[in-house]
Write a protein that holds these residues in place. Sequence first.
Motif, mmCIF file in Angstrom:
data_model
loop_
_atom_site.group_PDB
_atom_site.id
_atom_site.type_symbol
_atom_site.label_atom_id
_atom_site.label_comp_id
_atom_site.label_asym_id
_atom_site.label_seq_id
_atom_site.Cartn_x
_atom_site.Cartn_y
_atom_site.Cartn_z
ATOM 1 N N PRO A 134 0.817 -1.207 0.000
ATOM 2 C CA PRO A 134 0.000 0.000 0.000
ATOM 3 C C PRO A 134 0.858 1.267 0.000
ATOM 4 N N GLN A 136 0.637 3.758 1.605
ATOM 5 C CA GLN A 136 0.840 4.333 2.933
ATOM 6 C C GLN A 136 2.237 4.047 3.463
ATOM 7 N N ILE A 137 2.825 2.932 3.016
ATOM 8 C CA ILE A 137 4.133 2.577 3.534
ATOM 9 C C ILE A 137 5.201 3.527 3.060
ATOM 10 N N TYR A 138 5.155 3.909 1.798
ATOM 11 C CA TYR A 138 6.243 4.803 1.396
ATOM 12 C C TYR A 138 5.880 6.266 1.264
ATOM 13 N N MET A 139 4.661 6.611 1.658
ATOM 14 C CA MET A 139 4.316 8.020 1.455
ATOM 15 C C MET A 139 5.011 8.953 2.458
ATOM 16 N N ILE A 140 5.290 8.456 3.672
ATOM 17 C CA ILE A 140 5.883 9.360 4.662
ATOM 18 C C ILE A 140 7.333 9.718 4.303
ATOM 19 N N PRO A 141 8.182 8.703 4.000
ATOM 20 C CA PRO A 141 9.524 9.072 3.543
ATOM 21 C C PRO A 141 9.507 9.905 2.257
ATOM 22 N N LYS A 142 8.528 9.637 1.389
ATOM 23 C CA LYS A 142 8.428 10.439 0.173
ATOM 24 C C LYS A 142 8.097 11.890 0.520
ATOM 25 N N PHE A 143 7.220 12.037 1.495
ATOM 26 C CA PHE A 143 6.857 13.372 1.966
ATOM 27 C C PHE A 143 8.098 14.125 2.435
ATOM 28 N N VAL A 144 8.921 13.428 3.240
ATOM 29 C CA VAL A 144 10.145 14.051 3.760
ATOM 30 C C VAL A 144 11.113 14.349 2.612
ATOM 31 N N LEU A 145 11.239 13.376 1.698
ATOM 32 C CA LEU A 145 12.140 13.541 0.554
ATOM 33 C C LEU A 145 11.730 14.741 -0.304
ATOM 34 N N PHE A 146 10.431 14.838 -0.613
ATOM 35 C CA PHE A 146 9.941 15.940 -1.446
ATOM 36 C C PHE A 146 10.115 17.274 -0.734
ATOM 37 N N LYS A 148 12.569 17.961 1.321
ATOM 38 C CA LYS A 148 13.994 18.300 1.174
ATOM 39 C C LYS A 148 14.288 18.837 -0.217
ATOM 40 N N ILE A 232 -3.283 10.640 -1.808
ATOM 41 C CA ILE A 232 -1.897 11.058 -1.936
ATOM 42 C C ILE A 232 -1.810 12.530 -2.372
ATOM 43 N N LEU A 235 -2.135 14.973 0.375
ATOM 44 C CA LEU A 235 -0.959 15.024 1.242
ATOM 45 C C LEU A 235 0.163 15.827 0.586
#
Lengths: 305, 296
Positions: A134, A136-146, A148, A232, A235
Amino acid sequence: MDQKKLAKVRKVLLGRNLSEGIFGRIALYGLLIIIGFVYLFPLIKMFTYSLKDLADLVNPVVEWIPTKLYLENYLTSLIVLKYGKTLLFSLSVTLIPALLQTVTTSITGYALAKFKVRGKRLVFALILLTYLLPQQIYMIPKFVLFDKLGILETAWSILFPATFGQGLSSAIFILIFYQFFRMQPVALDESAEIDGANPYQVFWKIGVPLAAPAYLSSFLFSFVWYWNETYISSLFLGKELYTLQLKLLNFQSQFNLATGISQTMTNEAIRYAATILIILPVLVIYLIMQRWFVEGIDRTGVTGE
Amino acid sequence: MPKTLRKPLKRDVRQNLVGWSMLSIWALGFLAFTLYPIFTSLYYSLSDVVLSGTGIQITFVGLANYRAVFSTAAGFSFLQAVLDFAIEVLVKVPIITVFAIIIAVLLNQKIRFRGFFRAIYFLPVIIASGPVITQLVNQGAATIPLVEQMGIRDWIDATFVPALAHPIASIFDQLIVILWFSGVQILLFIAALQKIDRSVYEAAMIDGAGPWESFWKITMPALKNMVLVSVIFTIINLATFSENPAIVHIKDNMFALETGFGFSSAIAWLYFVVLAMILAVAVLLLSSFGKERRRS
């Protein structure tokens, strides 16, 4: 004699199987029409209610046909949604990623279908994984990455993953193209190769034109799924950029913001009108391109083999 | 001699080079937007992640986030949402699958306007976004008026214990939108039905089989694999639907004061585990069901 006649009548009325006799036909069409009506019921109700004014809404006698053509609900919704501007933005974060995703997934599908690459099985396994895992698993690190990269709350946060084949349901599109390119006769590629074309030219001059139906279906599905996606995009686009769907999600607060009245509740007629305005673009495309959607499913390959 | 030996090798290398050059866009994307986030997410779920003006501070805390799921209010409400999701799957997947099969069988008969009917049944796939469905359910356009007129609601409330009556009533409240989730599945089943040779039905008919027997002995076995595909598709579709309370929890907890990114990552992983378990149970059930039928 009588026996024979009876058998004949029986055959005409009941038929030899479900869809042959008159009774069977009536039952079949009856069922299809009733279920079809139930299916469309929310849309029909939404449409008639969106044309009602306040008097019609509270009048229990007025059910299906409003007493007059009342377009105020649509006008209000157009203003609340800032329709023109929001539509343009919505299209920019749906049409463009759909286009980019289609291009990338087609190249990926082609490579997997036509070349003996090392690690093909692994690639397939990973593609399947991206379908099962899902978001949801990679959206949080993606959020942080984007964040940055400074592309959070811009359209790029949607466009970048799409460009690199990690967009919405990319896995499905890769499989569609893989299936489609695998069916293409190898003889065509070989004859082009003998004529001196390099593999990229073969892809561009032979693979792509022959796969036009797959491109169209994939693009349409991709567009519709991006159009309907809100989890997504809400977010990554943040609280300032709204697509039409996100405006609908927050319709009450948008209404209060646009009208400056904080106490009034929107009535259902206005909300229905807004909902219609939001499904209108995809509805129009579906009415024109219906065939390509339906046939696109057959191309996923899950229906074959 | 060496020349003939080298030639196939060269072609092999070239295939690899060209292939991977075309795969590289996807591979780069996979590394940056999928693989890296997966590992980071796992790390976040084992850490205390604090957002501050200067950036984010990550402190490793072991399994504390996972323990919090089973000991805090936020965790309990997430677990409740996951339980609701599991019940939703249990109820909706059979409804959607059976309905899709019935419609597919009806549409597979020799009928006129097949394209027209097919277009109607597929239409919801195009428009069913989270906000649109929410509006329809909230305004009461997602149910058939007959349900209330015939007093089915009252009957449900009177017949079942409250714990059961609520979920059952909510099915009727959104019956139409549940059926709306079967557009793709209908097309999958039609495709499978069209692969069945008509002469098989004729042979069965000559042997005295009626439509009912033909359906169970010819049609259903032919649909078996597609039922599995359709069920998996339905489960994932429901699991990723944007208004699904479980995934709404994951997003809400990201910016909640008492939880944050670490806790959210932990519940995202738990959600994945639950989803994988549901999928595994579905696959096991369907495949064992098929085997038993064959034996008997």
